[in-house]
Design a protein around this motif. Structure first.
Motif, PDB file in Angstrom:
ATOM      1  N   ALA A   1      71.294 -43.504 -25.382  1.00 52.34           N
ATOM      2  CA  ALA A   1      69.895 -43.443 -25.827  1.00 52.34           C
ATOM      3  C   ALA A   1      69.139 -44.740 -25.568  1.00 52.34           C
ATOM      4  O   ALA A   1      68.001 -44.707 -25.097  1.00 52.34           O
ATOM      5  N   VAL A   2      69.755 -45.878 -25.878  1.00 50.47           N
ATOM      6  CA  VAL A   2      69.023 -47.144 -25.717  1.00 50.47           C
ATOM      7  C   VAL A   2      68.786 -47.478 -24.245  1.00 50.47           C
ATOM      8  O   VAL A   2      67.920 -48.300 -23.941  1.00 50.47           O
ATOM      9  N   GLY A   3      69.498 -46.836 -23.353  1.00 55.40           N
ATOM     10  CA  GLY A   3      69.294 -47.063 -21.929  1.00 55.40           C
ATOM     11  C   GLY A   3      68.184 -46.211 -21.331  1.00 55.40           C
ATOM     12  O   GLY A   3      67.843 -46.374 -20.165  1.00 55.40           O
ATOM     13  N   LEU A   4      67.592 -45.324 -22.120  1.00 55.06           N
ATOM     14  CA  LEU A   4      66.537 -44.451 -21.610  1.00 55.06           C
ATOM     15  C   LEU A   4      65.180 -45.154 -21.695  1.00 55.06           C
ATOM     16  O   LEU A   4      64.936 -45.934 -22.613  1.00 55.06           O
ATOM     17  N   PRO A   5      64.278 -44.879 -20.746  1.00 49.26           N
ATOM     18  CA  PRO A   5      62.976 -45.551 -20.725  1.00 49.26           C
ATOM     19  C   PRO A   5      62.143 -45.282 -21.985  1.00 49.26           C
ATOM     20  O   PRO A   5      62.032 -44.140 -22.438  1.00 49.26           O
ATOM     21  N   GLY A   6      61.569 -46.350 -22.555  1.00 48.33           N
ATOM     22  CA  GLY A   6      60.626 -46.227 -23.657  1.00 48.33           C
ATOM     23  C   GLY A   6      61.227 -45.941 -25.022  1.00 48.33           C
ATOM     24  O   GLY A   6      60.512 -45.566 -25.951  1.00 48.33           O
ATOM     25  N   VAL A   7      62.530 -46.129 -25.189  1.00 46.55           N
ATOM     26  CA  VAL A   7      63.197 -45.784 -26.448  1.00 46.55           C
ATOM     27  C   VAL A   7      63.166 -46.949 -27.431  1.00 46.55           C
ATOM     28  O   VAL A   7      63.388 -48.092 -27.065  1.00 46.55           O
ATOM     29  N   ASP A   8      62.892 -46.607 -28.693  1.00 41.37           N
ATOM     30  CA  ASP A   8      62.947 -47.566 -29.793  1.00 41.37           C
ATOM     31  C   ASP A   8      63.959 -47.073 -30.814  1.00 41.37           C
ATOM     32  O   ASP A   8      64.078 -45.870 -31.050  1.00 41.37           O
ATOM     33  N   LEU A   9      64.643 -48.017 -31.450  1.00 38.30           N
ATOM     34  CA  LEU A   9      65.609 -47.710 -32.510  1.00 38.30           C
ATOM     35  C   LEU A   9      65.061 -48.242 -33.822  1.00 38.30           C
ATOM     36  O   LEU A   9      64.644 -49.398 -33.899  1.00 38.30           O
ATOM     37  N   GLU A  10      65.048 -47.393 -34.841  1.00 38.12           N
ATOM     38  CA  GLU A  10      64.577 -47.779 -36.171  1.00 38.12           C
ATOM     39  C   GLU A  10      65.639 -47.436 -37.211  1.00 38.12           C
ATOM     40  O   GLU A  10      66.480 -46.570 -36.989  1.00 38.12           O
ATOM     41  N   HIS A  11      65.552 -48.106 -38.342  1.00 42.92           N
ATOM     42  CA  HIS A  11      66.398 -47.786 -39.499  1.00 42.92           C
ATOM     43  C   HIS A  11      65.455 -47.354 -40.624  1.00 42.92           C
ATOM     44  O   HIS A  11      65.469 -47.887 -41.713  1.00 42.92           O
ATOM     45  N   ARG A  12      64.637 -46.388 -40.320  1.00 48.78           N
ATOM     46  CA  ARG A  12      63.530 -45.967 -41.158  1.00 48.78           C
ATOM     47  C   ARG A  12      63.942 -45.387 -42.501  1.00 48.78           C
ATOM     48  O   ARG A  12      63.255 -45.540 -43.489  1.00 48.78           O
ATOM     49  N   PHE A  13      65.033 -44.685 -42.553  1.00 47.79           N
ATOM     50  CA  PHE A  13      65.466 -44.013 -43.778  1.00 47.79           C
ATOM     51  C   PHE A  13      66.535 -44.814 -44.505  1.00 47.79           C
ATOM     52  O   PHE A  13      67.234 -44.282 -45.350  1.00 47.79           O
ATOM     53  N   GLY A  14      66.701 -46.065 -44.153  1.00 49.84           N
ATOM     54  CA  GLY A  14      67.709 -46.910 -44.771  1.00 49.84           C
ATOM     55  C   GLY A  14      68.756 -47.318 -43.757  1.00 49.84           C
ATOM     56  O   GLY A  14      68.769 -46.840 -42.618  1.00 49.84           O
ATOM     57  N   PRO A  15      69.658 -48.204 -44.162  1.00 53.38           N
ATOM     58  CA  PRO A  15      70.644 -48.750 -43.219  1.00 53.38           C
ATOM     59  C   PRO A  15      71.661 -47.720 -42.719  1.00 53.38           C
ATOM     60  O   PRO A  15      72.303 -47.942 -41.705  1.00 53.38           O
ATOM     61  N   ASP A  16      71.790 -46.598 -43.413  1.00 46.91           N
ATOM     62  CA  ASP A  16      72.766 -45.588 -43.001  1.00 46.91           C
ATOM     63  C   ASP A  16      72.216 -44.606 -41.971  1.00 46.91           C
ATOM     64  O   ASP A  16      72.921 -43.707 -41.538  1.00 46.91           O
ATOM     65  N   TRP A  17      70.958 -44.758 -41.621  1.00 49.92           N
ATOM     66  CA  TRP A  17      70.332 -43.861 -40.643  1.00 49.92           C
ATOM     67  C   TRP A  17      69.821 -44.673 -39.457  1.00 49.92           C
ATOM     68  O   TRP A  17      69.126 -45.657 -39.624  1.00 49.92           O
ATOM     69  N   LYS A  18      70.162 -44.219 -38.250  1.00 51.79           N
ATOM     70  CA  LYS A  18      69.583 -44.774 -37.026  1.00 51.79           C
ATOM     71  C   LYS A  18      68.674 -43.687 -36.464  1.00 51.79           C
ATOM     72  O   LYS A  18      69.104 -42.549 -36.282  1.00 51.79           O
ATOM     73  N   VAL A  19      67.429 -44.057 -36.187  1.00 49.90           N
ATOM     74  CA  VAL A  19      66.439 -43.110 -35.694  1.00 49.90           C
ATOM     75  C   VAL A  19      65.983 -43.572 -34.307  1.00 49.90           C
ATOM     76  O   VAL A  19      65.449 -44.667 -34.166  1.00 49.90           O
TER      77      VAL A  19
END
Length: 127
Positions: free
Chosen positions: A14-32
């Motif tokens: 996923a992180v290798g795809l163009p325009g992708v951002d990673l968030e921990h929006r719902f807390g540390p146990d969730w990667k979005v």
């Protein structure tokens, strides 16, 4: 492949795809994982089970659930358009990457053309 390996492969893809951002929006146990603000993949740990939640075409999602015991309805998501993958014997690295790219393409395809980082009809497909 176990659940942690599944998450690592999916996250790396996923992180290798163009325009992708990673968030921990719902807390540390969730990667979005988002592309231009739209979610295409989530990762968390259900009780004792690391999972990856992905967008899928409804027909493909139904077929995947029938073919793979380790693919189920989308956890906390629309059950028609999302799937949950967990580690087990029916999913391999190639399938994980295909699922991530398919999810990404579906979301990019719903964006206005000016925001599409890739052509969703052809990106990641072999000629």
């Amino acid at each position: 492949m176990d659940g942690q390996e599944l998450q690592k492969i999916a996250g790396d893809c996923a992180v290798g795809l163009p325009g992708v951002d990673l968030e921990h929006r719902f807390g540390p146990d969730w990667k979005v994982y988002k592309v231009h603000g739209k979610v295409f993949m989530l990762m968390t740990n259900m009780p004792g089970r690391p999972v990856v939640i992905l967008k899928a075409d409804p027909d493909d999602a139904a077929a995947l659930r029938q073919q793979h015991a380790d693919i189920t309805l989308g956890y906390h998501m629309n059950k028609k358009h999302w799937i949950t993958a967990e580690g087990g014997g029916t999913i391999d690295e190639k399938l994980v990457k295909e699922l991530v790219i398919d999810s990404y393409r579906l979301v990019v395809g719903g964006l206005p053309k000016v925001e599409q980082s890739v052509d969703p009809r052809t990106y990641g497909r072999r000629a």
